[in-house]
Design an enzyme around this catalytic site. Sequence first.
Site, PDB file in Angstrom:
ATOM      1  N   ASP A  98      44.068 -19.169 -10.684  1.00  0.00           N
ATOM      2  CA  ASP A  98      43.166 -20.241 -10.294  1.00  0.00           C
ATOM      3  C   ASP A  98      42.739 -20.021  -8.829  1.00  0.00           C
ATOM      4  O   ASP A  98      42.437 -18.884  -8.442  1.00  0.00           O
ATOM      5  CB  ASP A  98      43.838 -21.605 -10.514  1.00  0.00           C
ATOM      6  CG  ASP A  98      42.862 -22.770 -10.520  1.00  0.00           C
ATOM      7  OD1 ASP A  98      42.322 -23.072 -11.589  1.00  0.00           O
ATOM      8  OD2 ASP A  98      42.631 -23.370  -9.449  1.00  0.00           O
ATOM      9  N   TYR A 112      36.749 -27.727  -4.040  1.00  0.00           N
ATOM     10  CA  TYR A 112      35.664 -27.216  -4.881  1.00  0.00           C
ATOM     11  C   TYR A 112      34.329 -27.281  -4.143  1.00  0.00           C
ATOM     12  O   TYR A 112      33.540 -26.338  -4.188  1.00  0.00           O
ATOM     13  CB  TYR A 112      35.589 -28.026  -6.181  1.00  0.00           C
ATOM     14  CG  TYR A 112      36.654 -27.634  -7.174  1.00  0.00           C
ATOM     15  CD1 TYR A 112      36.360 -26.786  -8.238  1.00  0.00           C
ATOM     16  CD2 TYR A 112      37.958 -28.094  -7.036  1.00  0.00           C
ATOM     17  CE1 TYR A 112      37.336 -26.411  -9.144  1.00  0.00           C
ATOM     18  CE2 TYR A 112      38.945 -27.728  -7.938  1.00  0.00           C
ATOM     19  CZ  TYR A 112      38.629 -26.884  -8.988  1.00  0.00           C
ATOM     20  OH  TYR A 112      39.611 -26.495  -9.872  1.00  0.00           O
ATOM     21  N   HIS A 135      46.114 -20.853 -18.946  1.00  0.00           N
ATOM     22  CA  HIS A 135      45.728 -20.891 -17.537  1.00  0.00           C
ATOM     23  C   HIS A 135      46.908 -21.040 -16.587  1.00  0.00           C
ATOM     24  O   HIS A 135      46.912 -20.456 -15.502  1.00  0.00           O
ATOM     25  CB  HIS A 135      44.753 -22.051 -17.338  1.00  0.00           C
ATOM     26  CG  HIS A 135      44.145 -22.115 -15.979  1.00  0.00           C
ATOM     27  ND1 HIS A 135      43.193 -21.220 -15.545  1.00  0.00           N
ATOM     28  CD2 HIS A 135      44.350 -22.975 -14.945  1.00  0.00           C
ATOM     29  CE1 HIS A 135      42.833 -21.524 -14.309  1.00  0.00           C
ATOM     30  NE2 HIS A 135      43.522 -22.573 -13.912  1.00  0.00           N
TER      31      HIS A 135
END
Length: 422
Positions: free
Chosen positions: A192, A342, A399
Site C-alpha cells: 500500500d 491521499y 492486500h
Amino acid sequence: MGDGWWGAGEKPLAEDKEIHPFQIETSDEEIKDLYNRIDQTRFTPPLEDSQFHYGFNSIHLRKVVSYWRNQFDWKKQVKLLNKYPHFITKIEGLDVHFIHVRPSGLPEGQSAKPLLMVHGWPGSFFEFYKILPLLTESRDGLVFEVICPSIPGYGFSEAPHKTGFDSIAAARIFYKLMQRLGFKEFYMQGGDWGGLITTNIAQMRPENVKGLHLNIFPETKHNLRMIVSLLLGAYVPFLVGFTREDVKRIFPFFEKNVYNMLRESGYMHIQATKPDTAGCGLNDSPVGLAAYILEKFSTWTDKQFRDLEDGGLERKFSLDDLLTNVMIYWVTGSMVSSMRFYKENLNKNLEKRPDSKIGVRVPTGLAAFPNELLHAPLVWAQQRYKNVISYSYMLRGGHFAAFEEPELLAEDIRQFVKKVEK
C-alpha cells in the site's frame, strides 16, 4: 532529497533529536466515552440481499458493534500492543512513533539484518505483529531486527501541520529515522502506501538500501509496450512476457482492472479531494469509523467476500485484531490526517513527480498476492524496478499481506534476502 518542516509554526533553531521510550496508555474515561458514543448509534437497515455490495452490511455491523461494546477488552489489547518496545523521536518538527524489535539470544557471531517495514491505509504498525516473531527468530542463519514506524498522521505519529506532506516527505523522514538509529545499510518491506514510501527511499538513497521487498507494485504508466501486451497477452502471452498465471489474473482486462477498480475506489476520490468533509463524521462516530475501515478489510482481502452478509471478515482475521486496528485510529483521532495523505499524493500529476522519472535499481523482491486489487506481471514491474531478483506468485492472500498471511510473506522475505546476501 531536500528537507522539510511539518511542525506547527516556524522552524526553531534546534530540534530535539533524542529517541524517547513510549508506551500506549488508556483510561476508564476513554473507554466510557467510546461506549457512550456506541450506545447512541443510529443504524440504517440494509437492502434485502445486498450482502456487502453496498458497503458494510448493517446486520453484521450490529453484531460487530455488540462484540466491541460487550466483549472486546481494550485494556488487554493495550498490553498486547506494548508487548514490543515503542519509541518516539522528533523529525522535521513531528513526533514520529515506531516500534523496534530486536531478536533475543542471537548465536555467537551472528548479526541481525535491519529491516524497515512500512504499513499503509487503513492499516497501522499493528499489521506486523504476527509476522514479527517469524522474522526476529533465527532460521537458516538469517534473522532480522525490525523497525515499524507509523506514517505521520497515522496512529501515534504526529500529523503534519502544513500542506504538502506526501510519500517523498515520509520517505525522507523514515530515512532520517534509520540514520538516527545508526543503520548505514538496511532492507525494506512495504505494501500500500508503505510500498511507495519504501520505493521512494530506494530512489533517494540507493547506496543505503541493501534490498527492497514489496507486496504491491502497480504500474501506472500506460506506455506502448503495456498496451501491446494487453492486446496480445490473452492470445499469445509468451510473445509479450506473460505467464499463464499472469493471464489468469489480468483477463478479462476491463472487468478485473477497470470495472473492479471503479467499484472499489470511491473512497480514494473522496480522500484525494475533500478528506476533511467525510473525515469529520468518521472522527466523531466510532461505529462509522469501524464500518469505513473494516469494509476494506473485507473486500481488499477477497473481492468475492462482497457476496457474503458478514463480508468474510473472520475468515482471515479475528474481531479482536480488527477492532484493535480501528481503536488505534479512534484513540489517536488520526482518521482525518490519514485520509489527507491521499490528497497530498494525488492532487498533482503523478507522472511529473521526480520519483516517476527515476528507476529503482536496488535489488528488489516482488510478492504478487492473487487477491491484490491489481496484478502487475514481472514484465510490467521491470519498467520501474530495474533489478528484480525475486518475483513470487503467492498461493493465497490479498492486500493486507502481513496481517492475512504472515507465514507466506515472511518466507518470501527470507528467500529474497538470502538471494541478495549471496
